[in-house]
Write a protein that holds these residues in place. Structure first.
Motif, PDB file in Angstrom:
ATOM      1  N   GLY A 182       5.613  -5.403  -7.807  1.00  0.00           N
ATOM      2  CA  GLY A 182       5.045  -4.470  -8.775  1.00  0.00           C
ATOM      3  C   GLY A 182       3.670  -4.860  -9.287  1.00  0.00           C
ATOM      4  N   ASN A 183       3.089  -5.918  -8.747  1.00  0.00           N
ATOM      5  CA  ASN A 183       1.723  -6.318  -9.085  1.00  0.00           C
ATOM      6  C   ASN A 183       0.808  -5.934  -7.925  1.00  0.00           C
ATOM      7  OD1 ASN A 183       1.826  -8.044 -11.643  1.00  0.00           O
ATOM      8  ND2 ASN A 183       3.484  -8.891 -10.419  1.00  0.00           N
ATOM      9  N   VAL A 184      -0.458  -5.719  -8.209  1.00  0.00           N
ATOM     10  CA  VAL A 184      -1.422  -5.426  -7.142  1.00  0.00           C
ATOM     11  C   VAL A 184      -1.509  -6.607  -6.178  1.00  0.00           C
ATOM     12  CG1 VAL A 184      -3.847  -4.921  -6.674  1.00  0.00           C
ATOM     13  CG2 VAL A 184      -2.713  -3.853  -8.609  1.00  0.00           C
ATOM     14  N   ALA A 185      -1.305  -7.816  -6.682  1.00  0.00           N
ATOM     15  CA  ALA A 185      -1.378  -9.018  -5.844  1.00  0.00           C
ATOM     16  C   ALA A 185      -0.290  -9.055  -4.787  1.00  0.00           C
ATOM     17  CB  ALA A 185      -1.288 -10.271  -6.713  1.00  0.00           C
ATOM     18  N   CYS A 186       0.779  -8.329  -4.983  1.00  0.00           N
ATOM     19  CA  CYS A 186       1.884  -8.269  -4.026  1.00  0.00           C
ATOM     20  C   CYS A 186       1.809  -6.937  -3.293  1.00  0.00           C
ATOM     21  CB  CYS A 186       3.221  -8.399  -4.760  1.00  0.00           C
ATOM     22  SG  CYS A 186       4.659  -8.184  -3.711  1.00  0.00           S
ATOM     23  N   PRO A 187       1.313  -6.937  -2.054  1.00  0.00           N
ATOM     24  CA  PRO A 187       1.157  -5.664  -1.336  1.00  0.00           C
ATOM     25  C   PRO A 187       2.518  -5.059  -1.002  1.00  0.00           C
ATOM     26  CG  PRO A 187       0.681  -7.502   0.115  1.00  0.00           C
ATOM     27  CD  PRO A 187       0.920  -8.077  -1.243  1.00  0.00           C
ATOM     28  N   ASN A 188       2.713  -3.851  -1.442  1.00  0.00           N
ATOM     29  CA  ASN A 188       3.987  -3.194  -1.248  1.00  0.00           C
ATOM     30  C   ASN A 188       3.716  -1.750  -0.874  1.00  0.00           C
ATOM     31  OD1 ASN A 188       6.488  -1.960  -1.504  1.00  0.00           O
ATOM     32  ND2 ASN A 188       7.093  -3.222  -3.233  1.00  0.00           N
ATOM     33  N   GLU A 189       4.258  -1.313   0.271  1.00  0.00           N
ATOM     34  CA  GLU A 189       3.985   0.038   0.742  1.00  0.00           C
ATOM     35  C   GLU A 189       4.661   1.108  -0.114  1.00  0.00           C
ATOM     36  OE1 GLU A 189       5.507   0.512   4.753  1.00  0.00           O
ATOM     37  OE2 GLU A 189       6.936  -1.072   4.337  1.00  0.00           O
ATOM     38  N   LEU A 190       5.621   0.720  -0.954  1.00  0.00           N
ATOM     39  CA  LEU A 190       6.242   1.693  -1.848  1.00  0.00           C
ATOM     40  C   LEU A 190       5.359   1.986  -3.053  1.00  0.00           C
ATOM     41  CD1 LEU A 190       9.906   0.371  -1.787  1.00  0.00           C
ATOM     42  CD2 LEU A 190       8.938   2.288  -0.521  1.00  0.00           C
ATOM     43  N   ILE A 191       4.510   1.043  -3.415  1.00  0.00           N
ATOM     44  CA  ILE A 191       3.628   1.223  -4.565  1.00  0.00           C
ATOM     45  C   ILE A 191       2.264   1.749  -4.132  1.00  0.00           C
ATOM     46  CG2 ILE A 191       2.422  -0.008  -6.402  1.00  0.00           C
ATOM     47  CD1 ILE A 191       4.828  -1.837  -6.590  1.00  0.00           C
ATOM     48  N   SER A 192       1.745   1.228  -3.027  1.00  0.00           N
ATOM     49  CA  SER A 192       0.418   1.616  -2.559  1.00  0.00           C
ATOM     50  C   SER A 192       0.514   2.139  -1.126  1.00  0.00           C
ATOM     51  CB  SER A 192      -0.520   0.403  -2.612  1.00  0.00           C
ATOM     52  OG  SER A 192      -1.759   0.735  -2.052  1.00  0.00           O
ATOM     53  N   LEU A 193       0.007   3.333  -0.915  1.00  0.00           N
ATOM     54  CA  LEU A 193       0.083   3.944   0.413  1.00  0.00           C
ATOM     55  C   LEU A 193      -0.802   3.246   1.432  1.00  0.00           C
ATOM     56  CD1 LEU A 193       0.076   7.706  -0.623  1.00  0.00           C
ATOM     57  CD2 LEU A 193       2.026   6.309   0.071  1.00  0.00           C
ATOM     58  N   GLU A 194      -1.802   2.497   0.978  1.00  0.00           N
ATOM     59  CA  GLU A 194      -2.696   1.820   1.909  1.00  0.00           C
ATOM     60  C   GLU A 194      -2.138   0.484   2.398  1.00  0.00           C
ATOM     61  OE1 GLU A 194      -5.741  -0.197  -1.261  1.00  0.00           O
ATOM     62  OE2 GLU A 194      -6.017   1.905  -0.747  1.00  0.00           O
ATOM     63  N   LYS A 195      -0.988   0.059   1.882  1.00  0.00           N
ATOM     64  CA  LYS A 195      -0.353  -1.193   2.304  1.00  0.00           C
ATOM     65  C   LYS A 195       0.766  -0.895   3.285  1.00  0.00           C
ATOM     66  CE  LYS A 195      -2.832  -3.499  -0.599  1.00  0.00           C
ATOM     67  NZ  LYS A 195      -3.968  -4.211  -0.157  1.00  0.00           N
ATOM     68  N   ASP A 196       1.052  -1.860   4.150  1.00  0.00           N
ATOM     69  CA  ASP A 196       2.153  -1.697   5.090  1.00  0.00           C
ATOM     70  C   ASP A 196       2.933  -3.006   5.206  1.00  0.00           C
ATOM     71  OD1 ASP A 196       0.527  -3.324   6.617  1.00  0.00           O
ATOM     72  OD2 ASP A 196       0.082  -1.825   8.134  1.00  0.00           O
ATOM     73  N   GLU A 197       3.907  -3.032   6.085  1.00  0.00           N
ATOM     74  CA  GLU A 197       4.775  -4.199   6.250  1.00  0.00           C
ATOM     75  C   GLU A 197       3.993  -5.429   6.718  1.00  0.00           C
ATOM     76  OE1 GLU A 197       8.193  -6.433   6.033  1.00  0.00           O
ATOM     77  OE2 GLU A 197       7.878  -4.403   5.299  1.00  0.00           O
ATOM     78  N   GLU A 198       2.951  -5.222   7.515  1.00  0.00           N
ATOM     79  CA  GLU A 198       2.141  -6.346   7.982  1.00  0.00           C
ATOM     80  C   GLU A 198       1.385  -7.009   6.825  1.00  0.00           C
ATOM     81  OE1 GLU A 198       2.137  -7.818  11.018  1.00  0.00           O
ATOM     82  OE2 GLU A 198       3.788  -6.435  11.373  1.00  0.00           O
ATOM     83  N   ASP A 199       0.912  -6.206   5.871  1.00  0.00           N
ATOM     84  CA  ASP A 199       0.258  -6.765   4.683  1.00  0.00           C
ATOM     85  C   ASP A 199       1.237  -7.637   3.907  1.00  0.00           C
ATOM     86  OD1 ASP A 199      -2.282  -5.541   4.993  1.00  0.00           O
ATOM     87  OD2 ASP A 199      -1.479  -3.665   4.195  1.00  0.00           O
ATOM     88  N   TYR A 200       2.474  -7.165   3.789  1.00  0.00           N
ATOM     89  CA  TYR A 200       3.475  -7.927   3.048  1.00  0.00           C
ATOM     90  C   TYR A 200       3.828  -9.232   3.774  1.00  0.00           C
ATOM     91  CZ  TYR A 200       7.564  -9.124   0.335  1.00  0.00           C
ATOM     92  OH  TYR A 200       8.462  -9.812  -0.452  1.00  0.00           O
ATOM     93  N   LYS A 201       3.891  -9.191   5.102  1.00  0.00           N
ATOM     94  CA  LYS A 201       4.172 -10.420   5.866  1.00  0.00           C
ATOM     95  C   LYS A 201       3.054 -11.452   5.685  1.00  0.00           C
ATOM     96  CE  LYS A 201       6.993  -8.346   9.486  1.00  0.00           C
ATOM     97  NZ  LYS A 201       7.055  -7.964  10.907  1.00  0.00           N
ATOM     98  N   ARG A 202       1.797 -10.982   5.718  1.00  0.00           N
ATOM     99  CA  ARG A 202       0.672 -11.894   5.491  1.00  0.00           C
ATOM    100  C   ARG A 202       0.730 -12.484   4.081  1.00  0.00           C
ATOM    101  NH1 ARG A 202      -1.898  -8.069   8.635  1.00  0.00           N
ATOM    102  NH2 ARG A 202      -2.620  -6.872   6.850  1.00  0.00           N
TER     103      ARG A 202
END
Length: 196
Positions: free
Chosen positions: A81-101
Motif C-alpha cells: 500500500g506504499n508507493v515504494a512497494c510496486p503493486n499492480e492492484l494499486i498502480s496500473l503502471e506496475k506489474d508482477e515483474e516490478d514486484y519481483k525486482r
C-alpha cells in the motif's frame, strides 16, 4: 513474553517520537497512517516484526538502509500500500515483474527477512538477491525542468470528429456493407445441408 505495540489507524501519525522508550519492542504495527520518507525509528535491537502497510513511503532504498541499521533482528516486513512497494492492484503502471525486482532488492538490503509482504521468502529468492539484488533497484529518470512537454491538445482518436466532443452525445450512424450468412461459422462446420 513478547512486547508488541500497535499504532494502526491513528489517523495523522507522522512521527514516532517517544518510541525510544520501548527498547525491548519485538513487534510494531504502524498500518494506515501518514508515515513518509522522513520515518526515523530508534534503535530497536529485538524488533522482529514491522508492518508499515498503507502509509506514504516512496523512497525504498533510504528506508531499507535505515532499517538495516536500527532493526538488526528484523524477520518480517510488510510495505503493501506504499508507493515504494510496486503493486499492480494499486498502480496500473506496475506489474508482477516490478514486484519481483522489488522483493529481490529488499532481500539484498535485508538478508535476514523470512517474510516480506505476507509472503514467505523462498530459498530461490534469497539466492537471487545475493547475486542480483544490488542491480534490482528501480530508478525512474527525473523530469528535466528545462523542457517539459505539454500534453497534446487533442490526442489522437480514430473516431469521427463529431463523436469526439464529450458534451455532444449524439450517436454516429453508418451503414454496414458486409452481410453475414453463417456459411463458414464454427457452429455450422459439422452440419450437412440435408440435415437443415
Amino acid at each position: 513474553m513478547t512486547c508488541a505495540l500497535t499504532l494502526t489507524h491513528c489517523g495523522d501519525l507522522r512521527s514516532l517520537e517517544g518510541l525510544s522508550a520501548f527498547g525491548s519492542l519485538e513487534e510494531l504495527i504502524l498500518d494506515n497512517n501518514l508515515l513518509g520518507n522522513d520515518l526515523v525509528l530508534p534503535g530497536l535491537p529485538r524488533l522482529h516484526t514491522l508492518t508499515l502497510n498503507k502509509n506514504q513511503i516512496t523512497d525504498l532504498e533510504s528506508l531499507l538502509d535505515h532499517l538495516a541499521k536500527v532493526t538488526p533482528a528484523l524477520e518480517y516486513l510488510s510495505l503493501l500500500g506504499n508507493v515504494a512497494c510496486p503493486n499492480e492492484l494499486i498502480s496500473l503502471e506496475k506489474d508482477e515483474e516490478d514486484y519481483k525486482r522489488y522483493r529481490c532488492f529488499v532481500l539484498h538490503k535485508l538478508p535476514n527477512l523470512k517474510f516480506l509482504d505476507a509472503r514467505k521468502v523462498t530459498r530461490k529468492e534469497r539466492e537471487e538477491a545475493l547475486v542480483r539484488g544490488s542491480f534490482m533497484k528501480v530508478v525512474k529518470p527525473k523530469a528535466s525542468s528545462d523542457h517539459v512537454e505539454a500534453p497534446p491538445e487533442h490526442p489522437y482518436t480514430p473516431l469521427p470528429s463529431a463523436s469526439r466532443d464529450l458534451t455532444n452525445h449524439r450517436g454516429v450512424l453508418g451503414k454496414c456493407r458486409y452481410v453475414y450468412y453463417g456459411k463458414n461459422s464454427e457452429g455450422n462446420r459439422f452440419i450437412r445441408d440435408d440435415q437443415l
